[in-house]
Motif scaffolding. Structure first.
Motif, mmCIF file in Angstrom:
data_model
loop_
_atom_site.group_PDB
_atom_site.id
_atom_site.type_symbol
_atom_site.label_atom_id
_atom_site.label_comp_id
_atom_site.label_asym_id
_atom_site.label_seq_id
_atom_site.Cartn_x
_atom_site.Cartn_y
_atom_site.Cartn_z
ATOM 1 N N HIS A 27 1.207 -1.072 -0.148
ATOM 2 C CA HIS A 27 -0.138 0.024 0.019
ATOM 3 C C HIS A 27 0.899 1.080 -0.421
ATOM 4 C CE1 HIS A 27 -2.850 -2.901 1.171
ATOM 5 N NE2 HIS A 27 -2.753 -3.098 1.889
ATOM 6 N N PRO A 28 1.110 1.973 -1.204
ATOM 7 C CA PRO A 28 2.194 2.904 -0.950
ATOM 8 C C PRO A 28 1.651 4.093 -0.743
ATOM 9 C CG PRO A 28 2.178 1.953 -3.216
ATOM 10 C CD PRO A 28 1.036 1.296 -2.529
ATOM 11 N N LYS A 42 -4.663 4.954 8.062
ATOM 12 C CA LYS A 42 -4.840 3.950 7.592
ATOM 13 C C LYS A 42 -3.691 2.725 7.374
ATOM 14 C CE LYS A 42 -7.794 6.406 4.899
ATOM 15 N NZ LYS A 42 -8.247 7.432 3.064
ATOM 16 N N LEU A 43 -2.365 3.226 7.284
ATOM 17 C CA LEU A 43 -1.583 2.293 7.566
ATOM 18 C C LEU A 43 -1.989 1.273 8.893
ATOM 19 C CD1 LEU A 43 0.018 0.636 5.168
ATOM 20 C CD2 LEU A 43 1.948 2.179 6.718
ATOM 21 N N LEU A 55 -2.543 -2.941 10.127
ATOM 22 C CA LEU A 55 -1.735 -3.523 10.366
ATOM 23 C C LEU A 55 -2.077 -4.339 11.590
ATOM 24 C CD1 LEU A 55 1.557 -4.082 11.376
ATOM 25 C CD2 LEU A 55 0.948 -2.044 12.810
ATOM 26 N N LEU A 56 -3.000 -3.822 11.809
ATOM 27 C CA LEU A 56 -3.729 -4.759 12.759
ATOM 28 C C LEU A 56 -5.392 -5.579 12.231
ATOM 29 C CD1 LEU A 56 -5.081 -1.698 15.420
ATOM 30 C CD2 LEU A 56 -3.030 -3.522 15.800
ATOM 31 N N ALA A 57 -5.268 -4.658 10.422
ATOM 32 C CA ALA A 57 -5.988 -6.110 10.642
ATOM 33 C C ALA A 57 -5.361 -7.338 9.551
ATOM 34 C CB ALA A 57 -7.389 -5.387 9.394
ATOM 35 N N ALA A 58 -4.364 -6.887 9.442
ATOM 36 C CA ALA A 58 -3.201 -7.943 9.063
ATOM 37 C C ALA A 58 -2.901 -9.404 9.983
ATOM 38 C CB ALA A 58 -2.262 -7.762 8.397
ATOM 39 N N HIS A 59 -3.108 -8.530 11.447
ATOM 40 C CA HIS A 59 -1.841 -8.979 12.526
ATOM 41 C C HIS A 59 -3.475 -9.353 13.582
ATOM 42 C CE1 HIS A 59 1.980 -9.727 10.374
ATOM 43 N NE2 HIS A 59 2.036 -8.824 10.494
ATOM 44 N N SER A 117 0.165 0.256 19.236
ATOM 45 C CA SER A 117 -0.775 1.778 19.229
ATOM 46 C C SER A 117 -0.525 2.238 17.927
ATOM 47 C CB SER A 117 0.045 2.471 20.786
ATOM 48 O OG SER A 117 1.300 2.806 20.398
ATOM 49 N N GLU A 118 -1.246 2.959 17.465
ATOM 50 C CA GLU A 118 -0.898 3.952 16.552
ATOM 51 C C GLU A 118 0.398 4.821 16.549
ATOM 52 O OE1 GLU A 118 -2.058 7.470 13.889
ATOM 53 O OE2 GLU A 118 -3.823 5.667 14.516
#
Length: 360
Positions: A25-26, A32-33, A37-41, A47-48
């Motif tokens: 996601h460049p 949003k990144l 990250l939390l969705a992938a792991h 924390s953000e």
């Protein structure tokens, strides 16, 4: 390595995951990144704030410039050099006439005058801060506090990796084979020699191993490309790297110049001199490009290092003059090669000066 529910990932795990997500996601912003990250792991607790810190330290922050007062903007995904404030930097070692100021996330840091400075006045003198693998390796043999203070200076300097720079300069594929060959030679020379005799020589010099985080930042391939970009981005015209000098931002009409007066005693020492009177609170500027060149050529050079559209007073005046000539059907700027008018100039001027500019 996988993690279980409610696990706090290690620094290496987090860096690896964020690098992979940035590649996928460049153009995503930090928030949003972080969500990606939390969705992938889903089992990770991150924390953000920690995500932001790692992205900044790894040079993975993408800043998309919005429209300016001129109406222009950089393309989506345009990447600016990233930098950090040097915590605990003692500016007084060089001068009591300036101080560091942080402007915004796009512009970053700079230097402003604490006192009135007269034209021709010397603001400070500075010897180079040497950034080279052998220096870092040897500095690590000293006490930890000194080494970390020096390493923080390295990490705080502005950076833009070679991949990012090339993407903003050319549509052609970069010569990655040469980059990789250079990386292998560099790694063999300073980290893992191929010959046993060279290994023994290095071990005699370096009895204290590098901290893991520093080794990653010096001898990983992606880090190697970032460090090449960092060195090129911060080099003074004569080839040195300087701590306070690295804070000075660009304009095409600078109010300070960098001189080499001490040629007999210290050729590498720079002297920063005021080119005009500077008021209290006024920012100090040098030029990153050849000021004798046309605005279009100056801008091309700035684009190579991701500085975006220059909106200094001189460039704004040049744009207005170019727009006037274009409306009169004249060619304001010519290429150095075949003498053709820059094909993108009209579009740039329309974006920068508004819809009132009509074709000639």
């Amino acid at each position: 390595m996988t993690t279980t529910d409610s696990t706090t990932p290690s620094e290496d795990e987090l860096k690896s995951a964020l690098k992979a997500l940035r590649t996928e996601h460049p153009t995503l912003g930090i928030s949003k990144l972080h969500a990606a990250l939390l969705a992938a792991h889903p089992g990770w607790t991150v924390s953000e704030k920690r995500t932001r810190k790692v992205l900044q330290s790894e040079g993975l922050v993408i800043v998309n410039a919005g429209g300016s007062s001129n109406g222009g903007s950089e393309p989506a995904g345009f990447k600016y050099p990233s930098s950090k404030v040097m915590e605990g930097l003692d500016v007084g070692k060089w001068t009591d006439k300036v101080e560091v100021r942080v402007f915004d996330r796009k512009k970053g840091k700079g230097l402003v005058a604490k006192v009135k400075i007269a034209e021709g006045e010397t603001i400070w003198k500075e010897d180079p801060f040497v950034l080279a693998p052998e220096w870092i390796l040897l500095a690590n043999q000293t006490d930890d506090a000194f080494f970390r203070s020096e390493w923080d200076i390295v990490k705080s300097m502005a950076q833009l990796g070679m991949e990012e720079r090339h993407a903003q300069v050319s549509a052609a594929e970069p010569d990655r084979a040469t980059w990789k060959k250079a990386f292998q030679l560099y790694k063999q020379a300073f980290y893992k020699p191929t010959q046993e005799t060279d290994n023994k020589k290095l071990a005699r010099l370096l009895k204290k191993p590098l901290p893991e985080d520093v080794a990653d930042e010096l001898f990983g391939y992606d880090a190697f490309l970032r460090n090449l970009g960092r060195m090129s981005l911060n080099l003074e015209a004569h080839g040195g790297l300087y701590v306070l000098h690295s804070h000075i931002n660009h304009t095409c009409d600078p109010n300070v110049s960098v001189r080499h007066f001490d040629q007999r005693s210290a050729l590498s020492r720079i002297t920063v001199v005021a080119k005009k009177d500077i008021d209290v609170g006024e920012e100090l500027f040098i030029t990153y490009v050849n000021p004798e060149q046309s605005r279009v050529e100056r801008q091309r050079q700035l684009d190579e290092w991701g500085f975006g559209v220059c909106r200094c007073a001189r460039c704004n005046a040049d744009r207005e003059e170019e727009a006037k000539l274009l409306k009169e059907g004249k060619a304001p700027v010519k290429e150095s090669g075949d003498g053709q008018v820059d094909a993108d100039l009209a579009n740039e001027l329309k974006a920068g000066l508004g819809p009132d500019l009509k074709d000639g």
